[in-house]
Scaffold this motif. Structure first.
Motif, PDB file in Angstrom:
ATOM      1  N   LEU A  75       0.838  -1.202   0.000  1.00  0.00           N
ATOM      2  CA  LEU A  75       0.000   0.000   0.000  1.00  0.00           C
ATOM      3  C   LEU A  75       0.872   1.250   0.000  1.00  0.00           C
ATOM      4  O   LEU A  75       2.073   1.172   0.291  1.00  0.00           O
ATOM      5  CB  LEU A  75      -0.888   0.020   1.244  1.00  0.00           C
ATOM      6  N   GLY A  76       0.251   2.379  -0.278  1.00  0.00           N
ATOM      7  CA  GLY A  76       1.025   3.614  -0.295  1.00  0.00           C
ATOM      8  C   GLY A  76       0.191   4.849  -0.025  1.00  0.00           C
ATOM      9  O   GLY A  76      -0.985   4.761   0.331  1.00  0.00           O
ATOM     10  N   ARG A  77       0.836   5.985  -0.212  1.00  0.00           N
ATOM     11  CA  ARG A  77       0.252   7.298   0.102  1.00  0.00           C
ATOM     12  C   ARG A  77      -1.080   7.528  -0.615  1.00  0.00           C
ATOM     13  O   ARG A  77      -1.977   8.169  -0.099  1.00  0.00           O
ATOM     14  CB  ARG A  77       1.258   8.385  -0.302  1.00  0.00           C
ATOM     15  N   MET A  78      -1.196   6.994  -1.837  1.00  0.00           N
ATOM     16  CA  MET A  78      -2.389   7.262  -2.631  1.00  0.00           C
ATOM     17  C   MET A  78      -3.475   6.190  -2.432  1.00  0.00           C
ATOM     18  O   MET A  78      -4.569   6.298  -3.008  1.00  0.00           O
ATOM     19  CB  MET A  78      -2.025   7.348  -4.116  1.00  0.00           C
ATOM     20  N   THR A  79      -3.196   5.165  -1.660  1.00  0.00           N
ATOM     21  CA  THR A  79      -4.145   4.064  -1.486  1.00  0.00           C
ATOM     22  C   THR A  79      -5.366   4.521  -0.674  1.00  0.00           C
ATOM     23  O   THR A  79      -5.221   5.186   0.350  1.00  0.00           O
ATOM     24  CB  THR A  79      -3.471   2.878  -0.756  1.00  0.00           C
ATOM     25  N   THR A  80      -6.564   4.155  -1.166  1.00  0.00           N
ATOM     26  CA  THR A  80      -7.790   4.542  -0.474  1.00  0.00           C
ATOM     27  C   THR A  80      -8.510   3.302   0.080  1.00  0.00           C
ATOM     28  O   THR A  80      -8.229   2.174  -0.323  1.00  0.00           O
ATOM     29  CB  THR A  80      -8.770   5.236  -1.451  1.00  0.00           C
ATOM     30  N   LYS A  81      -9.457   3.563   0.961  1.00  0.00           N
ATOM     31  CA  LYS A  81     -10.286   2.489   1.527  1.00  0.00           C
ATOM     32  C   LYS A  81     -11.048   1.763   0.408  1.00  0.00           C
ATOM     33  O   LYS A  81     -11.191   0.541   0.417  1.00  0.00           O
ATOM     34  CB  LYS A  81     -11.246   3.094   2.555  1.00  0.00           C
ATOM     35  N   GLU A  82     -11.525   2.520  -0.578  1.00  0.00           N
ATOM     36  CA  GLU A  82     -12.274   1.934  -1.701  1.00  0.00           C
ATOM     37  C   GLU A  82     -11.388   0.946  -2.463  1.00  0.00           C
ATOM     38  O   GLU A  82     -11.852  -0.119  -2.887  1.00  0.00           O
ATOM     39  CB  GLU A  82     -12.762   3.029  -2.675  1.00  0.00           C
ATOM     40  N   GLU A  83     -10.143   1.307  -2.627  1.00  0.00           N
ATOM     41  CA  GLU A  83      -9.217   0.415  -3.338  1.00  0.00           C
ATOM     42  C   GLU A  83      -8.996  -0.877  -2.559  1.00  0.00           C
ATOM     43  O   GLU A  83      -8.904  -1.955  -3.145  1.00  0.00           O
ATOM     44  CB  GLU A  83      -7.876   1.122  -3.593  1.00  0.00           C
ATOM     45  N   ILE A  84      -8.924  -0.745  -1.249  1.00  0.00           N
ATOM     46  CA  ILE A  84      -8.716  -1.942  -0.422  1.00  0.00           C
ATOM     47  C   ILE A  84      -9.972  -2.816  -0.455  1.00  0.00           C
ATOM     48  O   ILE A  84      -9.879  -4.038  -0.543  1.00  0.00           O
ATOM     49  CB  ILE A  84      -8.323  -1.543   1.022  1.00  0.00           C
ATOM     50  N   ASP A  85     -11.153  -2.193  -0.429  1.00  0.00           N
ATOM     51  CA  ASP A  85     -12.398  -2.958  -0.563  1.00  0.00           C
ATOM     52  C   ASP A  85     -12.397  -3.752  -1.863  1.00  0.00           C
ATOM     53  O   ASP A  85     -12.756  -4.929  -1.884  1.00  0.00           O
ATOM     54  CB  ASP A  85     -13.617  -2.010  -0.544  1.00  0.00           C
TER      55      ASP A  85
END
Ligand SMILES: *Cc1c(COP(=O)(O)O)cnc(C)c1O
Length: 381
Positions: free
Chosen positions: A359-369
């Motif tokens: 993961l990184g600085r630009m990673t969002t909760k939506e992306e993890i979902d």
């Protein structure tokens, strides 16, 4: 542009350039293009000033002085300068180097090359959790030992090594200590004094800086580390690394560090939380093993084995939706499997069901979902 790019979850391989980093770099391509070694005019002075400001920014981040930093083309070059550079002045005196089995290929292959040239290399194992054993290290040290090498944190599993303990042992036994901190740098605070590190390699492109710029920290005092340059020429970087400085890149490196400095705690908390959510949710629905789970790990790296996965092409299947890695992107040409997972005693079959998500600085909760959903779908195929 392709219609459907997968979500980038491979930040351990590289990172996008931070917008502020790009903005800081731009003038040094077109307006302030002087050679930092030109001493006779303002073009040179402006570039030199910019380089020294960046050098100071980076030095203060790891608690060294700026004269202890040499800019290179990246961590791979820094590693080569450190390992080859330290061996040459002492050739014929001390010829033993200790390292660990989970080092990055840039370290391992350099050590194998030194072995061909007559150095004796001891590669100590890591256990099934990816952890090193301090007493193995103590036992391996001999009169002939010149250098101990241990990476700060592993790039495939995120497992953090007890660098401070190793540094203390190295100091007590009068051995040099080299640390490849490329993956840990910018993610967790590093202090080369507290850790007694003598040489440390790291890179800009893993911390939202540009590709092709790195640095080597080289201790000047207690002990003073003397290296033989590996690139000769115009005597730049106190003669340790000749070649015209990559001014824009170095400015970007400095800015990337400044951005990490001001965000390191909040960013690592946010990313750790996202990673824990990912791990927790996957564990709830799936039969998975998280490699190195119960160790100290970097905030952003998660190495997952899908125990029930039956297919043979896990990575290509995942990578339609989420860009992840089968281990280390740096040796993706290599099909024999990850040397790190092998060292942790995974079978070939287990390795085929294993991938790294970072993961990184630009990673969002939506992306993890979406990542969780993708992993669940793949697993049930
Ligand atoms: C990425 C990486 C390297 C190589 O860095 P470059 O700057 O790409 O040469 C070395 N060691 C580790 C641990 C890394 O993660």
């Amino acid at each position: 542009m392709s219609a459907s790019r997968p979500i980038f979850l491979d930040y351990a391989s590289t990172t996008p350039l931070d917008e502020e980093v790009l903005a800081a770099m731009m003038p040094y391509f077109t307006t302030y293009y002087g050679n930092a070694s030109s001493k006779s005019h303002a073009f040179g002075w402006i570039s030199e000033d910019a380089v020294e400001i960046a050098r100071q920014e980076i030095a203060s981040f790891i608690a060294c002085i700026k004269e202890e930093l040499v800019f290179t083309s990246g961590a791979t070059e820094s590693i080569n300068l450190a390992l080859r550079g330290i061996t040459e002045p002492l050739a014929g005196l001390k010829n033993h180097i200790i390292a660990f089995a989970d080092e990055h290929r840039a370290v391992l292959d350099t050590l194998y090359d030194l072995e061909k040239r007559g150095y004796q290399i001891t590669l100590l194992p890591v256990d099934t959790n990816g952890q090193i054993n301090i007493s193995d290290l103590v036992d391996a040290i001999t009169e002939q030992t010149l250098l101990i090498s241990c990476m700060y944190a592993n790039n495939e599993t995120g497992v953090i090594h007890p660098v401070q303990k190793i540094g203390a042992i190295a100091k007590e036994k009068n051995k040099f200590f080299f640390c490849d901190a490329t993956q840990a740098f910018g993610k967790i605070p590093i202090n080369v004094q507290d850790d007694n590190i003598d040489m440390m390699a790291f890179s800009a492109h893993k911390i939202y800086g540009p590709k092709g710029v790195g640095a080597l920290y080289i201790r000047r005092k207690d002990p003073r580390v003397m290296l033989t340059p590996q690139i000769t020429g115009g005597s730049q970087e106190r003669n340790l690394r000749s070649g015209t400085l990559n001014v824009a890149g170095i400015v970007g490196f400095g800015k990337a560090v400044a951005r990490c400095k001001s965000n390191i705690i909040t960013e690592s908390e946010r990313i750790t939380e996202l990673r824990m959510f990912l791990e927790r949710t996957c564990k709830e629905y799936l039969n998975i093993t998280i490699q190195g789970e119960h160790t100290d790990r970097l905030p952003n790296i998660c190495n997952i084995t899908l125990n029930d996965y039956e297919g043979s092409t896990l990575i290509p299947a995942l990578c339609n939706k989420i860009a992840v890695s089968s281990g280390s992107a740096c040796n993706s040409g290599n099909t024999s499997g990850s040397h790190v997972l092998k060292a942790m005693e995974l079978t070939k079959e287990q390795m085929n069901k294993t991938f790294r998500i970072s993961l990184g600085r630009m990673t969002t909760k939506e992306e993890i979902d979406l990542a969780i959903e993708t992993i669940r779908l793949i697993n049930n195929k």
